[in-house]
Design a protein around this motif. Structure first.
Motif, PDB file in Angstrom:
ATOM      1  N   THR A  24       5.925  11.548  -0.173  1.00  0.00           N
ATOM      2  CA  THR A  24       4.645  12.043   0.347  1.00  0.00           C
ATOM      3  C   THR A  24       4.212  13.345  -0.321  1.00  0.00           C
ATOM      4  OG1 THR A  24       5.787  13.154   2.164  1.00  0.00           O
ATOM      5  CG2 THR A  24       4.926  10.955   2.600  1.00  0.00           C
ATOM      6  N   VAL A  25       5.027  13.869  -1.244  1.00  0.00           N
ATOM      7  CA  VAL A  25       4.691  15.135  -1.915  1.00  0.00           C
ATOM      8  C   VAL A  25       4.369  14.916  -3.394  1.00  0.00           C
ATOM      9  CG1 VAL A  25       5.529  17.446  -2.477  1.00  0.00           C
ATOM     10  CG2 VAL A  25       6.146  16.397  -0.307  1.00  0.00           C
ATOM     11  N   TYR A  26       5.134  14.172  -4.120  1.00  0.00           N
ATOM     12  CA  TYR A  26       5.000  13.830  -5.550  1.00  0.00           C
ATOM     13  C   TYR A  26       4.424  14.988  -6.352  1.00  0.00           C
ATOM     14  CZ  TYR A  26       4.558  10.840  -9.630  1.00  0.00           C
ATOM     15  OH  TYR A  26       4.705  10.279 -10.867  1.00  0.00           O
ATOM     16  N   ASN A  27       5.281  15.782  -6.893  1.00  0.00           N
ATOM     17  CA  ASN A  27       4.894  17.008  -7.580  1.00  0.00           C
ATOM     18  C   ASN A  27       5.056  16.877  -9.098  1.00  0.00           C
ATOM     19  OD1 ASN A  27       4.220  19.616  -8.109  1.00  0.00           O
ATOM     20  ND2 ASN A  27       5.982  20.525  -7.084  1.00  0.00           N
ATOM     21  N   PHE A  28       3.964  16.785  -9.817  1.00  0.00           N
ATOM     22  CA  PHE A  28       3.950  16.797 -11.282  1.00  0.00           C
ATOM     23  C   PHE A  28       4.925  15.806 -11.902  1.00  0.00           C
ATOM     24  CE2 PHE A  28       2.573  21.016  -9.880  1.00  0.00           C
ATOM     25  CZ  PHE A  28       1.292  21.026 -10.443  1.00  0.00           C
ATOM     26  N   ASN A  29       4.710  14.566 -11.632  1.00  0.00           N
ATOM     27  CA  ASN A  29       5.512  13.473 -12.190  1.00  0.00           C
ATOM     28  C   ASN A  29       6.985  13.523 -11.810  1.00  0.00           C
ATOM     29  OD1 ASN A  29       3.267  12.304 -13.430  1.00  0.00           O
ATOM     30  ND2 ASN A  29       3.498  13.643 -15.199  1.00  0.00           N
ATOM     31  N   HIS A  30       7.307  14.215 -10.735  1.00  0.00           N
ATOM     32  CA  HIS A  30       8.685  14.235 -10.232  1.00  0.00           C
ATOM     33  C   HIS A  30       8.721  13.479  -8.907  1.00  0.00           C
ATOM     34  CE1 HIS A  30      12.731  15.485  -9.374  1.00  0.00           C
ATOM     35  NE2 HIS A  30      12.344  15.944  -8.200  1.00  0.00           N
ATOM     36  N   PHE A  31       9.200  12.257  -8.930  1.00  0.00           N
ATOM     37  CA  PHE A  31       9.279  11.424  -7.742  1.00  0.00           C
ATOM     38  C   PHE A  31      10.561  11.739  -6.995  1.00  0.00           C
ATOM     39  CE2 PHE A  31      10.457   7.650  -5.380  1.00  0.00           C
ATOM     40  CZ  PHE A  31       9.262   7.310  -4.768  1.00  0.00           C
ATOM     41  N   SER A  32      10.426  12.101  -5.731  1.00  0.00           N
ATOM     42  CA  SER A  32      11.580  12.397  -4.885  1.00  0.00           C
ATOM     43  C   SER A  32      11.369  11.715  -3.529  1.00  0.00           C
ATOM     44  CB  SER A  32      11.730  13.908  -4.710  1.00  0.00           C
ATOM     45  OG  SER A  32      12.827  14.187  -3.890  1.00  0.00           O
ATOM     46  N   ALA A  33      12.008  10.602  -3.336  1.00  0.00           N
ATOM     47  CA  ALA A  33      11.809   9.805  -2.123  1.00  0.00           C
ATOM     48  C   ALA A  33      12.278  10.544  -0.878  1.00  0.00           C
ATOM     49  CB  ALA A  33      12.539   8.480  -2.245  1.00  0.00           C
ATOM     50  N   THR A  34      11.416  10.576   0.124  1.00  0.00           N
ATOM     51  CA  THR A  34      11.768  11.181   1.403  1.00  0.00           C
ATOM     52  C   THR A  34      11.841  10.138   2.513  1.00  0.00           C
ATOM     53  OG1 THR A  34       9.438  11.693   1.795  1.00  0.00           O
ATOM     54  CG2 THR A  34      10.793  13.431   0.825  1.00  0.00           C
ATOM     55  N   LEU A  35      11.248   8.969   2.292  1.00  0.00           N
ATOM     56  CA  LEU A  35      11.247   7.882   3.269  1.00  0.00           C
ATOM     57  C   LEU A  35      11.603   6.571   2.572  1.00  0.00           C
ATOM     58  CD1 LEU A  35       7.826   8.679   4.979  1.00  0.00           C
ATOM     59  CD2 LEU A  35      10.068   9.354   5.788  1.00  0.00           C
ATOM     60  N   ILE A  50       8.311  -2.159   7.095  1.00  0.00           N
ATOM     61  CA  ILE A  50       8.956  -1.816   8.358  1.00  0.00           C
ATOM     62  C   ILE A  50       9.684  -0.495   8.114  1.00  0.00           C
ATOM     63  CG2 ILE A  50      10.670  -2.477  10.080  1.00  0.00           C
ATOM     64  CD1 ILE A  50       8.278  -4.368  10.027  1.00  0.00           C
ATOM     65  N   ILE A  51       9.354   0.512   8.934  1.00  0.00           N
ATOM     66  CA  ILE A  51      10.010   1.818   8.819  1.00  0.00           C
ATOM     67  C   ILE A  51      10.528   2.224  10.191  1.00  0.00           C
ATOM     68  CG2 ILE A  51       8.578   2.557   6.877  1.00  0.00           C
ATOM     69  CD1 ILE A  51       7.002   4.317   8.853  1.00  0.00           C
ATOM     70  N   LEU A  52      11.385   3.228  10.230  1.00  0.00           N
ATOM     71  CA  LEU A  52      11.816   3.768  11.512  1.00  0.00           C
ATOM     72  C   LEU A  52      10.635   4.474  12.169  1.00  0.00           C
ATOM     73  CD1 LEU A  52      15.319   5.199  10.587  1.00  0.00           C
ATOM     74  CD2 LEU A  52      14.785   3.066  11.789  1.00  0.00           C
ATOM     75  N   LYS A  53      10.513   4.332  13.469  1.00  0.00           N
ATOM     76  CA  LYS A  53       9.369   4.856  14.216  1.00  0.00           C
ATOM     77  C   LYS A  53       9.219   6.363  14.082  1.00  0.00           C
ATOM     78  CE  LYS A  53       7.339   4.337  18.821  1.00  0.00           C
ATOM     79  NZ  LYS A  53       7.567   3.732  20.133  1.00  0.00           N
ATOM     80  N   ASP A  54      10.322   7.079  13.932  1.00  0.00           N
ATOM     81  CA  ASP A  54      10.241   8.542  13.856  1.00  0.00           C
ATOM     82  C   ASP A  54       9.896   9.066  12.462  1.00  0.00           C
ATOM     83  OD1 ASP A  54      12.641   7.933  12.661  1.00  0.00           O
ATOM     84  OD2 ASP A  54      13.806   9.421  13.742  1.00  0.00           O
ATOM     85  N   GLN A  55       9.764   8.189  11.474  1.00  0.00           N
ATOM     86  CA  GLN A  55       9.362   8.628  10.142  1.00  0.00           C
ATOM     87  C   GLN A  55       7.868   8.960  10.150  1.00  0.00           C
ATOM     88  OE1 GLN A  55      10.729   5.358   7.645  1.00  0.00           O
ATOM     89  NE2 GLN A  55      12.535   6.537   7.112  1.00  0.00           N
ATOM     90  N   LEU A  56       7.524  10.135   9.642  1.00  0.00           N
ATOM     91  CA  LEU A  56       6.143  10.586   9.664  1.00  0.00           C
ATOM     92  C   LEU A  56       5.369   9.987   8.492  1.00  0.00           C
ATOM     93  CD1 LEU A  56       6.708  14.327  10.577  1.00  0.00           C
ATOM     94  CD2 LEU A  56       6.097  12.443  12.090  1.00  0.00           C
ATOM     95  N   LEU A  57       4.616   8.968   8.786  1.00  0.00           N
ATOM     96  CA  LEU A  57       3.766   8.313   7.802  1.00  0.00           C
ATOM     97  C   LEU A  57       2.533   7.823   8.560  1.00  0.00           C
ATOM     98  CD1 LEU A  57       3.871   7.754   4.792  1.00  0.00           C
ATOM     99  CD2 LEU A  57       4.867   5.542   5.299  1.00  0.00           C
ATOM    100  N   GLU A  58       1.563   8.693   8.692  1.00  0.00           N
ATOM    101  CA  GLU A  58       0.394   8.432   9.526  1.00  0.00           C
ATOM    102  C   GLU A  58      -0.748   7.810   8.727  1.00  0.00           C
ATOM    103  OE1 GLU A  58       0.664   8.711  12.743  1.00  0.00           O
ATOM    104  OE2 GLU A  58       2.652   9.574  12.532  1.00  0.00           O
ATOM    105  N   ILE A  59      -1.705   7.239   9.413  1.00  0.00           N
ATOM    106  CA  ILE A  59      -2.880   6.626   8.803  1.00  0.00           C
ATOM    107  C   ILE A  59      -3.607   7.652   7.943  1.00  0.00           C
ATOM    108  CG2 ILE A  59      -5.127   5.575   9.307  1.00  0.00           C
ATOM    109  CD1 ILE A  59      -3.822   4.387  11.828  1.00  0.00           C
ATOM    110  N   ASP A  60      -4.098   7.221   6.794  1.00  0.00           N
ATOM    111  CA  ASP A  60      -4.825   8.010   5.790  1.00  0.00           C
ATOM    112  C   ASP A  60      -3.936   8.956   4.989  1.00  0.00           C
ATOM    113  OD1 ASP A  60      -7.268   6.777   6.313  1.00  0.00           O
ATOM    114  OD2 ASP A  60      -7.785   8.240   7.850  1.00  0.00           O
ATOM    115  N   THR A  61      -2.621   8.882   5.160  1.00  0.00           N
ATOM    116  CA  THR A  61      -1.709   9.684   4.347  1.00  0.00           C
ATOM    117  C   THR A  61      -1.617   9.072   2.961  1.00  0.00           C
ATOM    118  OG1 THR A  61      -0.367  10.284   6.266  1.00  0.00           O
ATOM    119  CG2 THR A  61       0.671  10.505   4.108  1.00  0.00           C
ATOM    120  N   GLU A  62      -1.862   9.895   1.934  1.00  0.00           N
ATOM    121  CA  GLU A  62      -1.655   9.435   0.567  1.00  0.00           C
ATOM    122  C   GLU A  62      -0.205   9.688   0.196  1.00  0.00           C
ATOM    123  OE1 GLU A  62      -4.430  10.845  -2.314  1.00  0.00           O
ATOM    124  OE2 GLU A  62      -6.109   9.868  -1.312  1.00  0.00           O
ATOM    125  N   CYS A  63       0.368   8.761  -0.529  1.00  0.00           N
ATOM    126  CA  CYS A  63       1.770   8.875  -0.912  1.00  0.00           C
ATOM    127  C   CYS A  63       1.987   8.136  -2.216  1.00  0.00           C
ATOM    128  CB  CYS A  63       2.669   8.306   0.183  1.00  0.00           C
ATOM    129  SG  CYS A  63       2.340   6.586   0.605  1.00  0.00           S
TER     130      CYS A  63
END
Length: 98
Positions: A24-35, A50-63
């Motif tokens: 959800t951050v993707y900084n200058f061509n450095h991919f670092s998976a958080t979810l 399918i993700i865990l319910k407590d993972q923060l990935l809300e509607i309109d989030t770019e990732c």
């Protein structure tokens, strides 16, 4: 009674055990998976996870998402989310780089 909206792309089942890494951050061509999500279905224009319910990935989030069978991440946006009582959520992603 209203008719359901037509899908713009055909959905198909992913390969068994297909998963997606999400950054959800993707900084200058450095991919670092958080979810991580388990692929539920996929199409040319996006996928459902399918993700865990407590993972923060809300509607309109770019990732950025990296599908297990692709080398480079794809920019995507969360279009919908459905939470279930059993501790998981179903999330719909639309690819932005296609």
């Amino acid at each position: 009674m209203s008719q359901p909206a037509k899908r713009l792309s055909v959905r198909f089942e992913p390969d068994p055990e297909s998963y997606v890494l999400i950054d959800t951050v993707y900084n200058f061509n450095h991919f670092s998976a958080t979810l991580t999500g388990l692929m539920y279905n996929e199409s040319y224009r996006g996928c459902a996870l399918i993700i865990l319910k407590d993972q923060l990935l809300e509607i309109d989030t770019e990732c950025w998402v990296k599908l297990v069978n692709l080398q480079n991440p794809i920019k995507a946006v969360v279009r919908w989310r459905e939470d279930f009582d059993i501790g998981v959520s179903k999330v719909g992603l639309q690819y932005l780089d296609v």
